[in-house]
Scaffold this motif. Structure first.
Motif, PDB file in Angstrom:
ATOM      1  N   TRP A  80     -32.321  79.197 -56.725  1.00  0.00           N
ATOM      2  CA  TRP A  80     -33.782  79.231 -56.835  1.00  0.00           C
ATOM      3  C   TRP A  80     -34.243  78.573 -58.136  1.00  0.00           C
ATOM      4  CZ3 TRP A  80     -37.252  82.209 -59.937  1.00  0.00           C
ATOM      5  CH2 TRP A  80     -38.568  82.148 -59.515  1.00  0.00           C
ATOM      6  N   PHE A  81     -33.566  78.895 -59.235  1.00  0.00           N
ATOM      7  CA  PHE A  81     -33.913  78.268 -60.516  1.00  0.00           C
ATOM      8  C   PHE A  81     -33.629  76.767 -60.477  1.00  0.00           C
ATOM      9  CE2 PHE A  81     -33.833  82.506 -62.624  1.00  0.00           C
ATOM     10  CZ  PHE A  81     -35.095  82.423 -63.190  1.00  0.00           C
ATOM     11  N   GLY A  82     -32.555  76.374 -59.788  1.00  0.00           N
ATOM     12  CA  GLY A  82     -32.243  74.954 -59.653  1.00  0.00           C
ATOM     13  C   GLY A  82     -33.326  74.214 -58.895  1.00  0.00           C
ATOM     14  N   LEU A  83     -33.843  74.823 -57.834  1.00  0.00           N
ATOM     15  CA  LEU A  83     -34.922  74.187 -57.069  1.00  0.00           C
ATOM     16  C   LEU A  83     -36.206  74.115 -57.882  1.00  0.00           C
ATOM     17  CD1 LEU A  83     -34.440  75.662 -53.491  1.00  0.00           C
ATOM     18  CD2 LEU A  83     -34.013  73.323 -54.260  1.00  0.00           C
ATOM     19  N   ARG A  84     -36.495  75.151 -58.647  1.00  0.00           N
ATOM     20  CA  ARG A  84     -37.693  75.119 -59.508  1.00  0.00           C
ATOM     21  C   ARG A  84     -37.586  74.002 -60.527  1.00  0.00           C
ATOM     22  NH1 ARG A  84     -39.092  80.152 -62.568  1.00  0.00           N
ATOM     23  NH2 ARG A  84     -40.667  78.731 -63.339  1.00  0.00           N
ATOM     24  N   ARG A  85     -36.408  73.853 -61.122  1.00  0.00           N
ATOM     25  CA  ARG A  85     -36.205  72.820 -62.136  1.00  0.00           C
ATOM     26  C   ARG A  85     -36.330  71.431 -61.511  1.00  0.00           C
ATOM     27  NH1 ARG A  85     -30.715  71.952 -65.565  1.00  0.00           N
ATOM     28  NH2 ARG A  85     -31.530  70.381 -66.984  1.00  0.00           N
TER      29      ARG A  85
END
Length: 58
Positions: free
Chosen positions: A42-47
């Motif tokens: 999820w953090f990877g997609l946000r970034r």
């Protein structure tokens, strides 16, 4: 005979409690790993979304 049955009962409950403890421990570790991987994704997609230019930008 009563002593034998008492020993067998204690052995049965000890094995059962140990197996249940191991099972719940394994399930908790699995949930923690899946949650960690999901959170990292999820953090990877946000970034990735933050680095992508917006619609009106060139």
């Amino acid at each position: 005979m009563n002593t034998f049955m008492a020993i067998m009962s204690q052995l049965f409950w000890g094995v059962t409690a140990g197996a249940l403890s191991a099972t719940f421990s394994m399930l908790a570790k699995g949930v923690a790993v899946l949650g960690g991987l999901g959170l990292a994704g999820w953090f990877g997609l946000r970034r990735k979304d933050r680095r992508r230019p917006g619609k009106g930008e060139d």
